[in-house]
Enzyme design. Structure first.
Site, PDB file in Angstrom:
ATOM      1  N   GLY A 163      41.946  44.103  33.166  1.00 22.65           N
ATOM      2  CA  GLY A 163      41.599  42.772  33.662  1.00 22.65           C
ATOM      3  C   GLY A 163      40.651  42.847  34.829  1.00 22.65           C
ATOM      4  O   GLY A 163      40.107  43.903  35.142  1.00 22.65           O
ATOM      5  N   ASN A 164      40.415  41.721  35.467  1.00 21.45           N
ATOM      6  CA  ASN A 164      39.544  41.685  36.638  1.00 21.45           C
ATOM      7  C   ASN A 164      40.061  40.650  37.624  1.00 21.45           C
ATOM      8  O   ASN A 164      41.035  39.944  37.342  1.00 21.45           O
ATOM      9  CB  ASN A 164      38.096  41.401  36.218  1.00 21.45           C
ATOM     10  CG  ASN A 164      37.959  40.049  35.564  1.00 21.45           C
ATOM     11  OD1 ASN A 164      38.107  39.014  36.199  1.00 21.45           O
ATOM     12  ND2 ASN A 164      37.695  40.060  34.257  1.00 21.45           N
TER      13      ASN A 164
END
Ligand code: CTP
Ligand code: CA
Length: 248
Positions: free
Chosen positions: A33-34
């Site tokens: 993810g980010n």
């Protein structure tokens, strides 16, 4: 609280806004993810709606409540179907929904942080450590499609009018100004407008204030905005309204 006004510079137009960060699953409990919070895209969706547009907000993972989660806005939304939220997880899901709603929309704003890569395979059961060695697995990645670039091309083929906007966070490097990287990215993507977020050591992720430069493909004057994400959203809405007025 926002309800869709029956007047406003964007009245009668359809807008699609993507927001948040995609999550790319590795196994049933893990993902890549980010740190995108989704705040900027939500602010833009609300601003476009306040200007009279009907808005589809396509939300990947966000750290803040979505408009439909907000009790006040939720009831307003039920009466005035001016903003609809569509939740997605991965980049491929985001691409699907963006292509569906974005191909013919009057306004497309792509603020989502799309994972450039995803795990090549999905492990159906949770990945386990080995008991008898210290080996660590190597995770193979593959490229995700460029959603914005693909949508620019689709819209050219379908004759969609008006405007498609990208966002980019750039740090620049020793020899290059972040805005210069932005100019190259604008050309590569083919969108009408690119909002370049200058990120440094004071990370913008999740913060309320930001420093951006809007670049336009037609070379119209650049605009810098320093302020809250709502300020950026308002300025973008003004730029979009000016462009709509010119192409009417
Ligand atoms: N974007 C997209 N699909 C991708 C990657 C990015 O649609 N696979 C969109 C983002 O939503 C954003 C714009 O493209 O509006 C710029 O994203 P950015 O990550 O800055 O661009 P990249 O082309 O991925 O370049 P970089 O290698 O610098 O990350
Ligand atoms: Ca990227």
């Amino acid at each position: 609280e926002p309800s869709t006004p029956s007047t406003g510079p964007l009245h009668g137009l359809r807008a699609v806004v993507s927001t948040g960060g995609t999550q790319e699953p590795l196994d049933p409990v893990r993902y890549l993810g980010n740190r995108s919070s989704g705040k900027q895209g939500i602010a833009i969706a609300n601003a476009l709606r306040a200007a009279g547009a009907s808005v589809d907000l396509v939300a990947a993972h966000v750290d803040v409540p979505l408009p439909e989660d907000h009790p006040d806005t939720a009831s307003a939304t039920a009466e005035h179907p001016g903003l609809q939220v569509h939740r997605v997880g991965t980049a491929l899901e985001l691409q699907d929904v963006m292509n569906r709603f974005g191909e013919l929309a009057d306004v497309v704003v792509m603020t989502a942080a799309v994972a450039d890569f995803r795990p090549a395979t999905f492990a159906e059961s949770k990945i386990k450590k080995s008991e008898d060695s210290d080996d660590a697995p190597v995770i193979e990645l593959v490229r995700n499609p460029d959603i914005l670039r693909g949508l620019v091309q689709r819209r050219q083929e379908s004759g969609a009018r008006r405007i498609i906007v990208g966002f980019a966070a750039e740090t620049g490097d020793a020899a290059t100004d972040p805005v210069e990287f932005g100019r190259a990215k604008l050309a590569r993507k083919g969108c009408d407008l690119l909002c370049v977020n200058q990120v440094g050591t004071d990370l913008v992720f999740g913060q309320d204030s930001t420093k951006v430069t809007f670049l336009s493909a037609d070379g119209a004057a650049e605009r810098r905005v320093e302020g809250t994400k709502d300020d950026v959203a308002r300025e973008l809405t003004t730029l979009i309204a000016e462009r709509v007025a010119r192409t009417d």
